[in-house]
Design a protein around this motif. Structure first.
Motif, PDB file in Angstrom:
ATOM      1  N   TYR A  99     -13.599   2.004  -3.083  1.00 40.95           N
ATOM      2  CA  TYR A  99     -13.892   1.359  -1.801  1.00 40.95           C
ATOM      3  C   TYR A  99     -15.340   0.902  -1.763  1.00 40.95           C
ATOM      4  N   TRP A 144       0.852  -1.198   0.000  1.00 38.89           N
ATOM      5  CA  TRP A 144       0.000   0.000   0.000  1.00 38.89           C
ATOM      6  C   TRP A 144       0.888   1.250   0.000  1.00 38.89           C
ATOM      7  N   ASN A 177     -12.039  -2.538  -4.015  1.00 39.83           N
ATOM      8  CA  ASN A 177     -11.700  -3.098  -2.704  1.00 39.83           C
ATOM      9  C   ASN A 177     -12.945  -3.376  -1.867  1.00 39.83           C
ATOM     10  N   TRP A 236      -4.073   4.048  -2.304  1.00 42.08           N
ATOM     11  CA  TRP A 236      -5.442   4.030  -1.778  1.00 42.08           C
ATOM     12  C   TRP A 236      -5.856   5.344  -1.153  1.00 42.08           C
TER      13      TRP A 236
END
Ligand code: ACM
Ligand code: ZN
Length: 754
Positions: free
Chosen positions: A418, A376, A454, A393
């Motif tokens: 998300y 990440w 995600n 992200w």
């Protein structure tokens, strides 16, 4: 238009063999093909249809997959031939000249179907396209048998925009069975998505069997829930291999994620010696960012992690291993002498430097096993790992930073990717506007591998997984394969083809842009009092309620069109699908007061992730729960909340009160200061209170208060006013918080004026 046209062709040109003969699918494909030409007539798939192939192994595999697909639904024993194609054949080959191995050409004519891939991948995507050209009834396993199935004549030439088209499945917060994981892989493959990012370890569970460390799953895969029940599960290596093989056949690469150094509490409960100091004794059963992380100062930590990664590297054929690296609180390292000694010895400067050193060391180990590290975007902090792939992200600006530092990038920002967020906060249209290469030069964009959707599972189980994934996954698939396009055209393709097809498979499709449960506050015409009605936009869901703060069960009363809740009611709603509870709980009360329904202006809109049920959420008469994800409160980050209410006329006011949420694990703190001002004309303001000082809530690293809603109110007050302005100053997270130095989130609910 297209479907009507095809229905007509079917009626005129084709001699119906059965009552269904004229049913021809629309060519409204998702993802949208690069080049689509509609031809004349249709191909009849029937018992005698054969699959003809070049005799090479990858093609044989794919031909067997296609044969099984046809056989499962139709019962036709479609045979596979090598050599000269026979009458009524589907001809598969890989001879297409294209520098993109996933490119393919699909030509359907009444005489035959030809699918030619630039590589086996392209061939497989041609088959998934062909599948979408069959009537949606083809996907209904319980549907009636037919003698023939019609496929419209088309010429399609197609290839993906991005090579990495993935989805993260978090099996740690909640566990998903092998069958369920396979089902999702199948759904991904149908949309030509090719990566399953399998998030296998977390604070709340370690799900992957590791031979050298059996306690990881014996201890780390199980937790005690607040109600005392045991919850958990893990995958054996055989199950993992079964999943990998299932995915391989469907063109999906399974990329494992093993989180380090943070999000590792479950592993530390199993092997406490790998922590800096005493980790918790129990696997956590709540959500957030936890302070205990792998100790970077102990050689044993690296022996452990390298042994684990060696087993992972051997098990998974993926050339990539994801090692997490996100949300690492550094306070344990700060207090740990072995960790501090490494910082000193290696000249790392601080704990960010230690994290970079940690990840670099892991990266070198993976490289020695022939694997590339993915992390990440926090792995950029303190210096990245050469040759690693960065998954962005936090926000999309980091994409350019990562590329400038020499990394390839996977883009999955909270703003678009998300899917654990409610569709009210991340709508279908917002996902469809996703551009992973936004603002990049052509040269920079070459380093964008693609993106991912995600599905973090704090609030997702098998029961509501579909509702969170769909329809948004369709938008993600199209954006990554074809690029964004005209939203209305996309929506009409969903209605004409994708939705009926998914429903035929038994996939439950969630709302496009609203909460699964919608609360509508109206005003009773006679009494002028608030009336709250509840609806769900998803067919087949039942909403039930209680009035005694317990969770609804299937015995609780059902919310119907005529159910309404009034002032003073304390309601808990639960949602059920086929009498199975979904992890969706809404707790609210109805409050009537002077500002209810009155105009409210916000200086800064709330963060797009936490918009509340409406722009006027603070004066809608609904008071939500302490759960910031219930959709009823509004959240701000890096902005104060400044709300101005116009009561419409001068009123005598004696109480102004606001509720703020507190959840330090989720970085939510009450405001540092609240200032309330009042005015009669909207021009001249006077304080209605002294500023309220800092609210003390954090002692020695522990949130000591059980109260996670803070009401600020002023009750000894009486004045005639028309306008009220409330300024709630965002706090910094306190010094002993893992996120010290960062702004806290500020969440506010109903501003009650009496
Ligand atoms: C993340 O959402 N913490 C990667
Ligand atoms: Zn340490």
């Amino acid at each position: 238009m297209r479907s009507a046209w095809w229905a007509l062709i079917g009626l005129i040109c084709i001699v119906p063999a059965t009552a269904f003969a004229q049913e021809i699918s629309s060519v409204d494909l998702v993802p949208r093909p690069h080049d689509l030409r509609v031809g004349e007539g249709a191909f009849e798939l029937r018992e005698s249809t054969q699959i003809a192939i070049e005799p090479i192994l990858p093609v044989l595999d794919i031909a067997a997959y296609l044969g099984e697909l046809i056989n499962t639904r139709t019962g036709f024993a479609t045979s596979i031939w090598t050599g000269v194609p026979m009458d009524s054949s589907i001809v598969l080959s890989t001879g297409l000249v294209n520098d993109n191995p996933e490119a393919f050409e699909l030509i359907v004519s009444p005489a035959e179907i030809r699918i030619k891939g630039a590589g086996p991948g392209g061939l497989l995507w041609g088959i998934q396209t062909l599948r979408q050209l069959l009537p949606s009834a083809f996907e209904d396993r319980t549907g009636e048998q037919r003698d023939s199935w019609w496929i419209p004549a088309v010429e399609i030439r197609d290839k993906p925009r991005y090579a990495w088209r993935g989805s993260l499945m978090d099996v740690s917060r909640h566990f998903f069975s092998v069958e369920f994981v396979k089902r999702y892989i199948d759904l991904l493959s149908r949309l030509k998505m090719n990566v399953l990012h399998w998030h296998l370890t977390e604070d709340q569970a370690w799900r992957l069997e590791i031979d050298q460390y059996p306690r990881l799953t014996e201890v780390g895969a199980w937790r005690t829930e607040p109600d005392g029940s045991r919850y958990g599960g893990s995958y054996t290596k055989d199950e993992v291999l079964e999943i990998i093989e299932y995915a391989r056949v469907r063109g999906v690469m399974v990329v494992p994620e093993i989180e380090m150094p943070g999000h590792a509490t479950a592993a530390l409960v199993a092997y406490p010696e790998l922590a800096c100091s005493d980790p918790p004794k129990e696997v956590p059963n709540d959500w957030g960012v936890f302070p205990d992380i792998f100790c970077a100062g102990k050689p044993d930590t690296f022996t452990f992690l390298e042994n684990v990664l060696d087993e992972v590297a051997e098990l998974f054929p993926s050339p990539y291993i994801h090692i997490g690296g996100d949300e690492v609180p550094k306070d344990r390292w700060r207090d740990c002498s072995p960790c501090q000694e490494i910082i000193e010895r290696e000249g790392l400067g601080d704990e960010d430097g230690l994290q970079a050193w940690f990840i670099q060391r892991i990266g070198e180990h993976l490289a020695s096993r022939g694997k590339t590290l993915i992390g990440w975007d926090e792995i950029l902090d303190g210096g990245g790992v050469p040759g690693s792939v960065v998954q962005v992200w936090r926000d999309q600006d980091t994409v350019r930073e990562a590329i400038r530092e020499g990394h390839d990038v996977i883009v999955s920002p909270t703003s678009h990717a998300y899917f654990d967020y409610s569709p009210a906060a991340l709508s279908l249209e917002q996902v469809y506007s996703f551009d992973p290469a936004l603002g990049l030069s052509e040269e920079e964009a070459r380093h964008v591998l693609g993106g991912e959707a995600n599905l973090w599972s704090e609030y997702i189980t098998e029961a509501n997984f579909d509702l969170q994934a769909f329809p948004r996954l369709l938008a993600m698939a199209e954006v990554l394969w074809s690029g964004s396009g005209d939203f209305d055209d996309f929506k009409s393709r969903l209605e004409n083809n994708a939705y009926p097809r998914l429903r035929a498979m038994g996939v439950r499709i969630g709302p496009e842009d609203s909460d699964v449960v919608r609360l509508n506050v109206g005003t009773d015409a006679e009494s002028g009092e608030p009336r709250v009605r509840v609806e769900t936009s998803v067919d087949g869901l039942d909403v039930r309620y209680t009035t005694d703060s317990t969770s609804p069960t299937t015995a609780s009363p059902l919310v119907t069109d005529s159910t309404s809740f009034v002032e003073g009611d304390q309601i808990v709603l639960g949602v059920f699908a086929d009498d199975e509870p979904l992890p969706i709980r809404r707790e609210f009360s109805v409050v009537d007061h002077l500002a209810r329904g009155k105009s409210i202006t916000l200086q800064h809109p709330p963060d797009s992730r936490y918009p509340g049920p409406s722009p006027s959420a603070l004066t809608d008469g609904l008071l939500g729960s302490a759960d910031h994800r219930d959709g009823l409160s509004q959240g701000w980050w890096e902005h104060d909340m400044v709300a101005t209410i116009d009561l419409g006329e001068e009123r005598e006011v004696e109480l102004i009160s606001t509720t703020f949420l507190r959840n330090l694990r989720a970085w939510i703190a009450p405001p540092d200061t609240v200032i309330v001002e009042v005015s009669r004309d909207g021009q001249n303001w006077q304080p209605a209170s002294k500023p309220v000082g800092r609210i003390s809530y954090w002692v020695n690293g522990e949130d000591v208060s059980r109260e996670n809603r803070v009401q600020w109110g002023n009750g000894r007050y009486r004045e005639v006013v028309r306008y009220i302005r409330i300024t709630a100053r965002q706090d910094q997270l306190p010094d002993d918080h893992p996120g010290a130095g960062h702004a806290a989130w500020l969440f506010a609910d109903e501003i009650v004026v009496r």
